[in-house]
Design a protein around this motif. Sequence first.
Motif, PDB file in Angstrom:
ATOM      1  N   THR A   1       1.046  -1.229  -0.277  1.00 13.93           N
ATOM      2  CA  THR A   1      -0.004   0.106  -0.232  1.00 13.93           C
ATOM      3  C   THR A   1       0.644   1.102  -0.211  1.00 13.93           C
ATOM      4  OG1 THR A   1       0.370   0.106   2.177  1.00 13.93           O
ATOM      5  CG2 THR A   1      -1.844  -0.782   1.332  1.00 13.93           C
TER       6      THR A   1
ATOM      7  N   MET B   1       4.434   3.971  -0.590  1.00 13.17           N
ATOM      8  CA  MET B   1       4.297   4.597  -2.148  1.00 13.17           C
ATOM      9  C   MET B   1       4.956   4.053  -3.466  1.00 13.17           C
ATOM     10  SD  MET B   1       7.023   8.246  -0.884  1.00 13.17           S
ATOM     11  CE  MET B   1       6.315   8.969  -0.097  1.00 13.17           C
ATOM     12  N   LEU B   2       5.565   3.223  -2.911  1.00 15.01           N
ATOM     13  CA  LEU B   2       6.580   1.792  -4.025  1.00 15.01           C
ATOM     14  C   LEU B   2       5.662   0.558  -4.467  1.00 15.01           C
ATOM     15  CD1 LEU B   2       8.391   1.267  -6.393  1.00 15.01           C
ATOM     16  CD2 LEU B   2       9.291   0.230  -3.983  1.00 15.01           C
TER      17      LEU B   2
ATOM     18  N   THR C   1       0.886  -6.357   4.279  1.00 12.51           N
ATOM     19  CA  THR C   1       0.944  -5.546   5.285  1.00 12.51           C
ATOM     20  C   THR C   1       0.052  -5.617   6.163  1.00 12.51           C
ATOM     21  OG1 THR C   1      -0.788  -3.601   5.448  1.00 12.51           O
ATOM     22  CG2 THR C   1       0.708  -3.618   3.322  1.00 12.51           C
ATOM     23  N   ARG C   2       0.821  -4.614   7.762  1.00 13.62           N
ATOM     24  CA  ARG C   2      -0.076  -4.890   8.897  1.00 13.62           C
ATOM     25  C   ARG C   2      -1.385  -4.723   8.918  1.00 13.62           C
ATOM     26  NH1 ARG C   2       3.356  -0.700  12.119  1.00 13.62           N
ATOM     27  NH2 ARG C   2       3.050   0.207   9.944  1.00 13.62           N
ATOM     28  N   HIS C   3      -2.066  -3.801   8.077  1.00 11.40           N
ATOM     29  CA  HIS C   3      -3.664  -4.002   7.766  1.00 11.40           C
ATOM     30  C   HIS C   3      -4.436  -4.232   6.217  1.00 11.40           C
ATOM     31  CE1 HIS C   3      -1.212  -0.790  10.427  1.00 11.40           C
ATOM     32  NE2 HIS C   3      -1.980  -1.065  11.647  1.00 11.40           N
TER      33      HIS C   3
ATOM     34  N   ASP D   1       3.121  -9.094  10.342  1.00  8.71           N
ATOM     35  CA  ASP D   1       4.207  -7.363  11.271  1.00  8.71           C
ATOM     36  C   ASP D   1       5.685  -8.038  10.240  1.00  8.71           C
ATOM     37  OD1 ASP D   1       4.991  -5.636  12.074  1.00  8.71           O
ATOM     38  OD2 ASP D   1       3.793  -6.258  14.007  1.00  8.71           O
ATOM     39  N   LEU D   2       6.336  -7.491  10.109  1.00  7.54           N
ATOM     40  CA  LEU D   2       7.599  -7.849   9.519  1.00  7.54           C
ATOM     41  C   LEU D   2       8.546  -7.818  11.069  1.00  7.54           C
ATOM     42  CD1 LEU D   2       8.057  -5.833   6.653  1.00  7.54           C
ATOM     43  CD2 LEU D   2       8.228  -8.157   7.362  1.00  7.54           C
TER      44      LEU D   2
ATOM     45  N   ASN E   1       8.616  -0.260   4.512  1.00  4.22           N
ATOM     46  CA  ASN E   1       9.767   0.758   4.999  1.00  4.22           C
ATOM     47  C   ASN E   1       8.807   0.989   6.101  1.00  4.22           C
ATOM     48  OD1 ASN E   1      11.544   2.965   5.184  1.00  4.22           O
ATOM     49  ND2 ASN E   1      10.598   3.814   3.538  1.00  4.22           N
TER      50      ASN E   1
ATOM     51  N   ARG F   1       9.207   5.014   9.321  1.00  2.00           N
ATOM     52  CA  ARG F   1       9.256   5.874   9.165  1.00  2.00           C
ATOM     53  C   ARG F   1       9.851   6.245  10.508  1.00  2.00           C
ATOM     54  NH1 ARG F   1       5.765   8.779   5.172  1.00  2.00           N
ATOM     55  NH2 ARG F   1       6.117   7.066   3.029  1.00  2.00           N
TER      56      ARG F   1
ATOM     57  N   TYR G   1      20.124   4.944   8.751  1.00  6.61           N
ATOM     58  CA  TYR G   1      19.155   4.378   7.844  1.00  6.61           C
ATOM     59  C   TYR G   1      19.512   4.165   6.598  1.00  6.61           C
ATOM     60  CZ  TYR G   1      14.887   3.901   4.602  1.00  6.61           C
ATOM     61  OH  TYR G   1      13.521   3.584   3.847  1.00  6.61           O
TER      62      TYR G   1
ATOM     63  N   LYS H   1      19.493   0.130   5.153  1.00  4.79           N
ATOM     64  CA  LYS H   1      19.672  -0.705   3.913  1.00  4.79           C
ATOM     65  C   LYS H   1      20.651  -1.505   3.322  1.00  4.79           C
ATOM     66  CE  LYS H   1      16.717   0.556   1.145  1.00  4.79           C
ATOM     67  NZ  LYS H   1      14.960  -0.617   1.228  1.00  4.79           N
TER      68      LYS H   1
ATOM     69  N   PHE I   1      11.794   8.859  -4.510  1.00  2.31           N
ATOM     70  CA  PHE I   1      10.726   8.866  -5.142  1.00  2.31           C
ATOM     71  C   PHE I   1      10.020  10.289  -5.502  1.00  2.31           C
ATOM     72  CE2 PHE I   1       9.968   4.407  -3.308  1.00  2.31           C
ATOM     73  CZ  PHE I   1      11.060   4.545  -4.439  1.00  2.31           C
TER      74      PHE I   1
HETATM   75  N1  LIG Z   1      10.579   7.071  -0.697  1.00  7.04           N
HETATM   76  C1  LIG Z   1      11.511   6.863  -1.147  1.00  7.04           C
HETATM   77  O1  LIG Z   1      12.054   8.023  -2.128  1.00  7.04           O
HETATM   78  C2  LIG Z   1      12.205   5.590  -1.269  1.00  7.04           C
HETATM   79  C3  LIG Z   1      13.508   6.097  -2.582  1.00  7.04           C
HETATM   80  C4  LIG Z   1      14.516   4.609  -2.550  1.00  7.04           C
HETATM   81  C5  LIG Z   1      13.797   3.208  -2.330  1.00  7.04           C
HETATM   82  N2  LIG Z   1      13.043   3.690  -1.128  1.00  7.04           N
HETATM   83  C6  LIG Z   1      12.537   2.221  -0.533  1.00  7.04           C
HETATM   84  O2  LIG Z   1      11.887   1.832  -0.507  1.00  7.04           O
HETATM   85  C7  LIG Z   1      10.598   1.140   0.234  1.00  7.04           C
HETATM   86  C8  LIG Z   1       9.884   1.527   0.451  1.00  7.04           C
HETATM   87  O3  LIG Z   1       9.501   2.702   0.064  1.00  7.04           O
HETATM   88  P1  LIG Z   1       8.439   3.894   0.389  1.00  7.04           P
HETATM   89  O4  LIG Z   1       8.803   5.181   0.917  1.00  7.04           O
HETATM   90  O5  LIG Z   1       7.462   3.266  -0.661  1.00  7.04           O
HETATM   91  O6  LIG Z   1       7.824   3.171   2.128  1.00  7.04           O
HETATM   92  P2  LIG Z   1       5.440   3.936   2.484  1.00  7.04           P
HETATM   93  O7  LIG Z   1       5.336   4.740   1.725  1.00  7.04           O
HETATM   94  O8  LIG Z   1       6.286   4.211   3.542  1.00  7.04           O
HETATM   95  O9  LIG Z   1       5.490   2.059   3.160  1.00  7.04           O
HETATM   96  C9  LIG Z   1       5.248   1.395   4.082  1.00  7.04           C
HETATM   97  C10 LIG Z   1       4.261   0.287   3.282  1.00  7.04           C
HETATM   98  O10 LIG Z   1       4.891  -1.072   4.565  1.00  7.04           O
HETATM   99  C11 LIG Z   1       4.367  -1.658   5.742  1.00  7.04           C
HETATM  100  N3  LIG Z   1       4.952  -1.649   6.827  1.00  7.04           N
HETATM  101  C12 LIG Z   1       5.443  -0.485   7.326  1.00  7.04           C
HETATM  102  N4  LIG Z   1       5.336  -1.222   9.100  1.00  7.04           N
HETATM  103  C13 LIG Z   1       5.008  -2.596   8.222  1.00  7.04           C
HETATM  104  C14 LIG Z   1       5.734  -3.918   9.019  1.00  7.04           C
HETATM  105  N5  LIG Z   1       5.882  -3.409  10.637  1.00  7.04           N
HETATM  106  N6  LIG Z   1       4.992  -4.974   8.612  1.00  7.04           N
HETATM  107  C15 LIG Z   1       4.271  -5.525   7.880  1.00  7.04           C
HETATM  108  N7  LIG Z   1       4.100  -4.230   7.021  1.00  7.04           N
HETATM  109  C16 LIG Z   1       4.426  -2.707   7.426  1.00  7.04           C
HETATM  110  C17 LIG Z   1       2.882  -0.029   5.706  1.00  7.04           C
HETATM  111  O11 LIG Z   1       1.816  -0.942   5.155  1.00  7.04           O
HETATM  112  P3  LIG Z   1       1.194  -0.961   6.670  1.00  7.04           P
HETATM  113  O12 LIG Z   1       1.411   0.805   7.712  1.00  7.04           O
HETATM  114  O13 LIG Z   1      -0.466  -0.990   6.820  1.00  7.04           O
HETATM  115  O14 LIG Z   1       1.633  -2.060   7.847  1.00  7.04           O
HETATM  116  C18 LIG Z   1       3.247   0.171   3.968  1.00  7.04           C
HETATM  117  O15 LIG Z   1       2.284  -0.286   2.758  1.00  7.04           O
HETATM  118  C19 LIG Z   1      11.836   1.008   1.539  1.00  7.04           C
HETATM  119  O16 LIG Z   1      12.678  -0.197   1.378  1.00  7.04           O
HETATM  120  C20 LIG Z   1      12.259   2.449   1.302  1.00  7.04           C
HETATM  121  O17 LIG Z   1      13.829   2.296   1.216  1.00  7.04           O
HETATM  122  C21 LIG Z   1      11.992   4.658  -0.933  1.00  7.04           C
END
Ligand SMILES: NC(=O)c1ccc[n+]([C@@H]2O[C@H](COP(=O)([O-])OP(=O)(O)OC[C@H]3O[C@@H](n4cnc5c(N)ncnc54)[C@H](OP(=O)(O)O)[C@@H]3O)[C@@H](O)[C@H]2O)c1
Length: 256
Positions: free
Chosen positions: A9, A11-12, A31-33, A39-40, A61, A63, A106, A110, A132
């Motif tokens: 759900t 950003m990626l 995801t958790r929801h 739950d990771l 991911n 925050r 962070y 990674k 992104f």
């Molecule tokens: N953002 C960037 O610009 C960027 C750029 C390059 C690479 N990345 C990498 O891309 C990946 C995704 O980043 P994003 O920014 O797309 O993330 P995001 O928008 O913050 O989404 C995080 C996702 O992880 C789930 N999540 C969080 N905690 C969890 C847990 N304990 N167990 C299971 N699921 C969990 C969330 O769902 P729930 O809250 O419902 O669990 C949500 O679906 C990361 O590895 C990041 O390092 C990000």
Amino acid sequence: MRIAVIGGTGMLGAPVTAALRDRGHEVRVLTRHSEHPVDLTTGEGLEDALDGCDAVVEAANTRSPKLAEEVMVGGTRRILAAEQRVGVPHHLAISIVGQEAVPFGYYRAKVEQERLVVDGPVGWTLVRATQFHPFVADLLASAARLGVVPAPRFLTQPVDAGEVGAVFADAVEEGPEGRTITVAGPEARPLRAFVDEWRDGTGSHALRIPLRVPGGLGRALRDGGLVTDSPDVRGRITFRQWLAAQHSDEPVATRP
Ligand SMILES: NC(=O)c1ccc[n+]([C@@H]2O[C@H](COP(=O)([O-])OP(=O)(O)OC[C@H]3O[C@@H](n4cnc5c(N)ncnc54)[C@H](OP(=O)(O)O)[C@@H]3O)[C@@H](O)[C@H]2O)c1
């Protein structure tokens, strides 16, 4: 194919899910929801949710800096172990361009996450992307709520998450080839240039303040630690085009 998208759900994860469904694949969003709750931080739900999958895209991911290690390093360990137990043949993960060159907690998590995947027991593909577009926009919007936007000089190269999603969909279909694919945005520019575009595009009147990031972190960022001029895939959608599309019903028009 049946594919689990962990963090499906986010950003990626959301555009990865959309790209795979558009191609006719069955996607389980984990995801958790979600409908398949996992739950990771504990591994709860993983084995059942991954059973019968042909591939797993790990796009979760956090925050919370405190949880980065637990969600990404511990999480990857738990996912790989569950995949091995139920026989998933392909693990796809997301990393960040230049993460090893930038001294920041962070990014250290990674780097470790990436190592686990490459040295792990499951066939793999890594995609390394730059920041992104919505990540950059969210960062600026959060600061602007306090009335200011920091405008540092360091280089950044934002990319459309949908274009990264398409790279994942291709890689899922190609199978576990043990390769790393880098994806970067069309323009590497000082963050302050994107700040100006963001202020124009959103009409924000937040005060633009120059910022110099101190120490080794600042040096690595100013040296272009997070950008690349030779990605395997170069996105076409610019930050300005992406911003404009947020306020329009038209699809994003890319440059020729
Ligand atoms: N953002 C960037 O610009 C960027 C750029 C390059 C690479 N990345 C990498 O891309 C990946 C995704 O980043 P994003 O920014 O797309 O993330 P995001 O928008 O913050 O989404 C995080 C996702 O992880 C789930 N999540 C969080 N905690 C969890 C847990 N304990 N167990 C299971 N699921 C969990 C969330 O769902 P729930 O809250 O419902 O669990 C949500 O679906 C990361 O590895 C990041 O390092 C990000």
